[in-house]
Design an enzyme around this catalytic site. Structure first.
Site, PDB file in Angstrom:
ATOM      1  N   ASP A 178       0.850  -1.179   0.000  1.00 11.11           N
ATOM      2  CA  ASP A 178       0.000   0.000   0.000  1.00 11.11           C
ATOM      3  C   ASP A 178       0.895   1.241   0.000  1.00 11.11           C
ATOM      4  OD1 ASP A 178      -2.202   1.683   0.456  1.00 11.11           O
ATOM      5  OD2 ASP A 178      -3.136   0.235   1.811  1.00 11.11           O
ATOM      6  N   HIS A 205     -10.847  -1.398   4.998  1.00 14.47           N
ATOM      7  CA  HIS A 205     -10.566  -0.865   6.327  1.00 14.47           C
ATOM      8  C   HIS A 205     -11.166   0.526   6.549  1.00 14.47           C
ATOM      9  CE1 HIS A 205      -7.754   0.864   3.583  1.00 14.47           C
ATOM     10  NE2 HIS A 205      -7.492   1.809   4.473  1.00 14.47           N
ATOM     11  N   ASP A 206     -11.832   1.080   5.542  1.00 13.98           N
ATOM     12  CA  ASP A 206     -12.471   2.394   5.686  1.00 13.98           C
ATOM     13  C   ASP A 206     -13.989   2.299   5.716  1.00 13.98           C
ATOM     14  OD1 ASP A 206     -10.006   3.741   5.562  1.00 13.98           O
ATOM     15  OD2 ASP A 206     -10.085   3.834   3.369  1.00 13.98           O
ATOM     16  N   ASP A 249      -2.766   4.610  -2.566  1.00 17.80           N
ATOM     17  CA  ASP A 249      -3.720   5.310  -1.710  1.00 17.80           C
ATOM     18  C   ASP A 249      -4.127   6.654  -2.341  1.00 17.80           C
ATOM     19  OD1 ASP A 249      -4.813   5.247   1.115  1.00 17.80           O
ATOM     20  OD2 ASP A 249      -3.768   7.172   1.195  1.00 17.80           O
ATOM     21  N   GLU A 298      -6.719   3.704  -5.523  1.00 17.00           N
ATOM     22  CA  GLU A 298      -7.901   4.132  -4.764  1.00 17.00           C
ATOM     23  C   GLU A 298      -8.291   5.507  -5.277  1.00 17.00           C
ATOM     24  OE1 GLU A 298      -9.382   4.930  -0.197  1.00 17.00           O
ATOM     25  OE2 GLU A 298      -7.478   5.701  -0.895  1.00 17.00           O
TER      26      GLU A 298
HETATM   27  C1  GLC Z   1      -7.224   6.209   2.112  1.00 16.12           C
HETATM   28  C2  GLC Z   1      -7.035   5.118   3.114  1.00 16.12           C
HETATM   29  C3  GLC Z   1      -7.486   5.613   4.441  1.00 16.12           C
HETATM   30  C4  GLC Z   1      -6.641   6.792   4.814  1.00 16.12           C
HETATM   31  C5  GLC Z   1      -6.647   7.850   3.723  1.00 16.12           C
HETATM   32  C6  GLC Z   1      -5.540   8.828   3.904  1.00 16.12           C
HETATM   33  O1  GLC Z   1      -8.544   6.563   1.935  1.00 16.12           O
HETATM   34  O2  GLC Z   1      -7.697   3.967   2.693  1.00 16.12           O
HETATM   35  O3  GLC Z   1      -7.454   4.631   5.440  1.00 16.12           O
HETATM   36  O4  GLC Z   1      -7.115   7.363   5.992  1.00 16.12           O
HETATM   37  O5  GLC Z   1      -6.453   7.306   2.442  1.00 16.12           O
HETATM   38  O6  GLC Z   1      -4.303   8.236   3.651  1.00 16.12           O
END
Ligand code: GLC
Length: 563
Positions: free
Chosen positions: A100, A333-334, A207, A259
């Protein structure tokens, strides 16, 4: 060492939230040796790649997404030797490791930010620094440069006296955004990716990678400032920067996923079309906003299944038409757990409850669509929301910020807690439920986040090898993904299940003469379905023990028919 290279379209990816997966040393935090100890379990499930959430040194203000050193292992998670062992042992079982990469921002404790604050201009150019609005001169903060809000609540700008400037943080205040317009930043980040590639990593998750190219002009957005995400998303140079990163880190052809926050279809097609040499696939989130009243995550409503169907259809058929590729998922995880979210909450985590049925239905819905499915740790067991009863049980910065903001806006403490209970990211971060009893087999110590009471019933020990369990159902799904060309390559088209089935999502997959029809009911009551054209078909898969009907679906039933 042989690097694992598989067709990403046929692969199944398993996401490991390292902090909550398995604790090998009793400190209450998951760690890399803990993962090594569970490789047999993962092999049995049959998955191809393990995506590990960040285990790099970090002050943990955002659970490791605030990285202070990109090229090391945080001692709380193990050592570089543990990491190398994990890569080698996973490869020995046919599984690749995906890392990640949090390249949109660093932690305030990263050396670059510290050197910037210490006065080194070179590193000041790594970040996005601005004078305040209405400032009278040096040293006067004035007002934040724009009204932008960060993702976790509050202004996206922080005044830093040592810099005499405001810095931009689209996420937590401890996560200053990097300035990708600076070529030196881009080169340094490509070095990071290359470092891990050379260590045997087989793929990457990037990310919030569509937030890296900031708008030319920084200006206020209408309303509260939350809309700044849409303004920053898919910025003017994002495709160029991604192509450059992929080329200079040497990762073209490796499995990658981005993402994409507040993105759109046209950009996701470009991110993932093979001919553009950007990424293998993208995560988008529109299908997980169907229970945000008025678009606000912190205002509850029941999931709108008609909208869910329309969103999935748009992305499935749209990505197909444009030659892009979707990452398929409900949980990460979010997100709160999908079983709780889409399962009417009734019977969640209770013996004989509907959680297992809902879990199977959601899995079918995902696994047969066009794209690459992701299993988030615990999905395969049917893990549900945390069920916490006090705000002290939560750890997440976003949950605490919004609990406070809800009360500032007039909610009582109980009301605010109820919203957090549904929406907190900690719902998806509770420790993996390996067995019943204290510590749930996750730790012999005190877990960093409390273990839900459901672990008594929902756990690997009772499910692995048990006929009809969710775990065994997932194994079948993974095997089918590997076997069926029609699921990998076939065309997708959404079907109308009729007025009697407003909460049914149905679609077909076709390849040559082969045709699969998939019908998934999100309804807690039985419903009558229109003719889906499956007369004479065999039932490839169903979620009830006895045979399905072709014109009625039972509560939360899913069926796959095959010609
Ligand atoms: C992404 C991650 C999340 C994090 C954010 C900032 O959305 O999945 O967990 O808080 O980025 O890095």
């Amino acid at each position: 060492m042989a690097r694992i290279e598989k067709d990403y379209r046929r692969a199944v990816i398993y996401q490991i939230y390292v902090k909550s997966f398995c604790d090998s040393d009793g400190d209450g935090l998951g760690d890399l040796p803990g993962i090594i100890g569970k490789l047999d379990y993962l092999e049995r499930l049959g998955v191809d790649y393990l995506w590990l959430t960040p285990f790099f040194p970090s002050p943990q203000h955002d659970n490791g997404y605030d990285v202070s050193d990109y090229c090391a292992v945080d001692p709380r998670y193990g050592t570089m030797a543990d990491f190398d062992e994990l890569v080698a042992k996973a490869a020995g079982k046919g599984m690749g490791i995906m890392l990640d990469m949090v390249l949109c921002h660093t932690s305030v404790e990263h050396e670059w930010f510290r050197r910037a604050c210490a006065g080194e201009e070179r590193y000041q150019r790594y970040y996005i620094l601005r004078d305040g609005r209405g400032a009278s001169g040096p040293g006067d903060p004035g007002e934040p440069p724009t009204n932008w809000q960060c993702a976790f609540g509050g202004s996206a700008w922080k005044w830093e006296p040592r810099l005499g400037k405001w810095y931009l943080h689209l996420h937590d205040v401890s996560q200053p955004d990097l300035d990708w317009a600076n070529p030196e930043v881009r080169a340094a980040l490509a070095d990071v990716v290359r470092f891990w590639r050379e260590r045997g990593v087989t793929g990457f998750r990037f990310d919030v990678i569509n937030l890296i190219s900031k708008p030319e002009v920084f200006e206020d957005v209408p309303g509260s400032g939350a809309a700044c995400r849409a303004l920053v998303a898919d910025g003017p140079h994002v495709h160029e920067y991604l192509q450059e990163l992929v080329a200079s880190a040497g990762i073209d052809g490796m499995i990658t996923v981005g993402e994409m926050a507040s993105t759109d279809l046209a950009n996701c097609i470009r991110y993932t079309r093979p001919e553009d040499h950007e990424l293998s696939m993208s995560f988008s989130f529109h299908h997980l906003k169907v229970d945000y009243a008025g678009g606000d995550k912190w205002t509850l409503m029941e999931p709108d299944i008609a909208r869910l169907r329309e969103t999935l259809r748009t992305w499935q058929e749209g990505m197909q038409a444009g030659g892009g590729w979707n990452a398929l998922f409900w949980d990460n995880h979010d997100q709160p757990r999908a079983i709780t979210r889409f399962g009417g909450r009734a019977g969640v985590g209770e013996r004989g409850g509907s959680w297992e049925r809902v879990g199977k239905m959601l899995a079918v819905c995902d696994f047969f669509m066009k794209g690459t499915p992701y299993i988030y740790q615990g999905d395969e067991l049917g893990m549900t929301n945390a069920g916490y009863t006090s705000i002290e049980q939560y750890d997440d910065v976003e949950s605490h910020n919004n609990y406070r903001l809800l009360m500032e806006r007039g909610a009582t403490a109980d009301e605010a807690l109820a919203v957090v209970g549904e929406r907190s990211r900690d719902n998806g971060r509770t420790p993996m439920q390996w067995s019943a009893g204290p510590g749930a087999g996750f730790t012999t110590g005190t877990p960093w986040l409390e273990i839900p009471a459901t672990s008594e019933l929902v756990n690997a020990e009772v499910e692995v090898g048990a006929e009809g369990s969710l775990f065994e159902f997932y194994r079948v799904l993974v095997a089918l993904r590997h076997e069926l060309d029609v699921v990998t390559e076939g065309a997708v088209r959404f079907l109308d299940a009729g007025d009697g089935a407003p909460k049914v999502i149905a679609y077909e997959r076709t390849l040559g003469d082969e045709r699969l029809v998939v019908a998934c009911s999100f309804d807690e009551a039985p419903c009558a379905t229109a003719d889906l054209g499956v007369a004479g078909y065999e039932v490839l898969l169903g979620t009830y023990d006895d045979a399905p009907s072709t014109n009625e679906l039972r509560p939360y039933e899913a069926v796959v028919w095959r010609r």
